[in-house]
Scaffold this active site. Structure first.
Site, PDB file in Angstrom:
ATOM      1  N   GLU A 193       0.829  -1.203   0.000  1.00  0.00           N
ATOM      2  CA  GLU A 193       0.000   0.000   0.000  1.00  0.00           C
ATOM      3  C   GLU A 193       0.865   1.257   0.000  1.00  0.00           C
ATOM      4  O   GLU A 193       1.988   1.257   0.514  1.00  0.00           O
ATOM      5  CB  GLU A 193      -0.883   0.008   1.250  1.00  0.00           C
ATOM      6  N   LYS A 238     -10.345   1.747  -2.020  1.00  0.00           N
ATOM      7  CA  LYS A 238     -10.616   1.373  -0.633  1.00  0.00           C
ATOM      8  C   LYS A 238     -11.980   1.883  -0.190  1.00  0.00           C
ATOM      9  O   LYS A 238     -12.342   3.035  -0.433  1.00  0.00           O
ATOM     10  CB  LYS A 238      -9.514   1.933   0.271  1.00  0.00           C
ATOM     11  N   CYS A 282      -4.977  -2.215   3.731  1.00  0.00           N
ATOM     12  CA  CYS A 282      -4.680  -1.890   5.123  1.00  0.00           C
ATOM     13  C   CYS A 282      -5.668  -2.588   6.052  1.00  0.00           C
ATOM     14  O   CYS A 282      -5.876  -3.787   5.957  1.00  0.00           O
ATOM     15  CB  CYS A 282      -4.659  -0.382   5.315  1.00  0.00           C
TER      16      CYS A 282
END
Length: 535
Positions: free
Chosen positions: A290, A355, A410
């Site tokens: 990421e 995300k 994440c």
């Protein structure tokens, strides 16, 4: 020990709150990376005795509930301070700007999270009776409060007590049946059962529930032993993964001024010989973590061309990267997204995943606080104008040569039951993350353990690329095929394990757990009415 139990029950004043705080802090040792399961028993046993002592908390019908809630708050405060202290490391990455806020992260967040445990203890006290059934009241109360903590205000199910059972390979297999919140109920009931050994009035009352708890632990281990095959998982044909872990500090080095040096590091490390002598030429899929770039990759043709030059014909690179939409009329800049992008050997971006579940204050500021924070001259951690925008829905990510993918970025991987997109069941969980914010602390170990448990719950392999670690390939049973430890740069070369058939779907697990908890609640209410004299 019976005398000790009596002393705890009769504790009053500040000693009661101090003891509750210390008991909660001790429970954090059951979480990764320590995984010391008896610590949760040593934490919950005095908690039971402290709630026992609320029977004479003072005048008023609600005095016992208020006292139990206060015990729960101090217990939770100790548990979260001891388990989440590593969050303070993020405030020191740019210390000149954020160090002043360190106490708010290290103490403020645990203080807020402790209100959930306060509610759990109060709910347990509402159903409390002076017999072994109070253990189930505590398990029910804390399980409900943990579910609320995992869902309200965007949710934060980090260090759920169920993780005490979610680290051992055999014990974690029960997550395929009951999920994380089911493990939570079992772990609390199992570890709190020892409290009745020293407070039961008869030998049978003292040993029946602890004996059942020990039997349940053995049964879980036996189920895990039966479920995990003795042979390694089969692998997907014609797929060779290479995960690049650059171990790049989240400090001034990760800066747009260092873009060329960062790209050279990524390319040279990705092309280097691995532990088995393999190179990038042997990989069909190269994966970077990421936030890999301090610039917008999709608007940088030179960097895309460099990536294309790294890849063999037919291979692809999968990387985390910030993405910006074209600005709408009247806007200076477009919306930014934290994304995963797929790039082929021609430097072309083939697909993207944005995300959905963003980190509050880390990736965005809640709108009702945004104006206030800007007026104070403050900002979120990421250097993105206005912060990231969340995607509207979780979408599958299509990558040439790989089966259907559940992509997570994440901490999206810590939410049980929420990582799979709508539609056909995927065959792989992909997680890219950057735990460089937290340095060499316990946080990255806790993050990896939670992502690993998702593999067991869903029966899917996990492929994880982390900037500073822990990068790994995990099979559908939670077995680590290969990994790189925290704080090491290098590559992981591995084949992709096949997905297994899930025993229960996430929806079925949720329905079954809800039904079981409702049955437990009704049974406790019936017993409470039968013993209405106990306040």
């Amino acid at each position: 020990m019976m005398r000790l139990a009596d002393r705890v029950i009769l504790t009053r004043g500040w000693r009661r709150w101090a003891l509750s705080f210390m008991a909660g802090a001790l429970g954090a040792l059951a979480m990764p990376p320590f995984g010391f399961l008896p610590a949760l028993a040593l934490s919950l046993t005095p908690a039971v005795w402290l709630i026992d002592g609320t029977n004479k908390a003072g005048p008023g019908r609600w005095a016992p509930l208020k006292s139990a809630a206060l015990i729960g708050w101090f217990w939770g405060f100790g548990y979260f301070v001891a388990g989440l202290w590593w969050l303070g490391a993020a405030f020191l990455v740019e210390a000149e700007e954020f160090a002043w806020a360190l106490p708010f992260g290290v103490l403020g967040l645990p203080a807020l999270l402790a209100f959930f445990t306060a509610f759990g203890f109060a709910l347990a006290r509402l159903l409390w009776l002076p017999d072994a059934s109070r253990i189930f009241a505590l398990a029910l109360g804390l399980s409900v409060s943990e579910w609320l903590r995992g869902h309200l205000f965007t949710g934060f199910p980090w260090n759920n007590p169920g993780m005490a059972l979610g680290q051992n390979l055999w014990l974690m297999q029960s997550a395929s049946l009951v999920g994380l919140y089911g493990l939570c109920f079992i772990a609390i009931a199992m570890c709190a059962a020892s409290a009745v050994i020293f407070t039961g009035r008869t030998k049978r009352e003292r040993w029946t529930l602890p004996g059942l708890a020990a039997g349940a632990l053995v049964a879980m281990a036996a189920f895990g032993f039966w479920r995990v095959p003795s042979q390694p998982s089969a692998t997907v044909e014609n797929v060779r993964l290479r995960i690049m872990q650059p171990n790049l500090p989240q400090d001034a080095k990760f800066n747009p001024r260092n873009r060329d040096a960062i790209m050279r590091r990524y390319l040279s490390l990705s092309a280097s010989a691995g532990r088995d002598g393999l190179t990038a030429a042997d990989a069909t899929h190269i994966i970077w973590p990421e936030s890999a770039f301090p610039f917008l990759l999709h608007r940088d043709p030179a960097s895309l061309a460099q990536i294309g030059g790294l890849l063999e014909p037919g291979s692809v690179l999968i990387t985390g990267a910030a993405r910006m939409d074209d600005p709408l009329p009247g806007e200076a800049v477009g919306k930014f997204y934290n994304a995963i992008q797929v790039i082929d050997d021609r430097g072309t971006i083939l697909g993207s995943y944005d995300k959905v579940h963003l980190v509050p204050f880390g990736e965005y500021v809640p709108k009702f606080l945004d104006a206030l924070i800007r007026a104070m001259g403050l900002r979120q951690f990421v250097h993105i104008p206005g912060g990231f925008e969340p995607a509207e829905e979780r979408k599958p990510l299509t990558i040439p040569g790989l089966p259907a993918i559940a992509a997570t970025i994440c901490y999206e991987a810590i939410f049980p039951g929420e990582i799979l997109p709508e539609g056909p069941r995927p065959s792989l969980i992909l997680n890219v993350t950057n735990d460089g914010w937290f340095g060499q602390t316990t946080g990255p170990y806790q993050h990896f353990a939670q992502a690993r448990l998702r593999s067991v719950e869903e029966g899917l392999p996990l492929v994880r690329a982390a900037n500073t670690g822990i990068s790994a390939v995990v099979d559908s049973y939670g077995r680590i095929v290969d990994s790189l430890p925290l704080g090491v740069e290098g590559v992981v070369d591995a084949k992709l394990p096949v997905a297994e058939t899930a025993i229960l779907s996430s929806k079925t697990r949720s329905f079954s757990l809800t039904a079981a908890l409702l049955i437990c609640l009704m049974a406790l209410i019936v017993r409470r009415k039968q013993r209405a004299s106990f306040i």
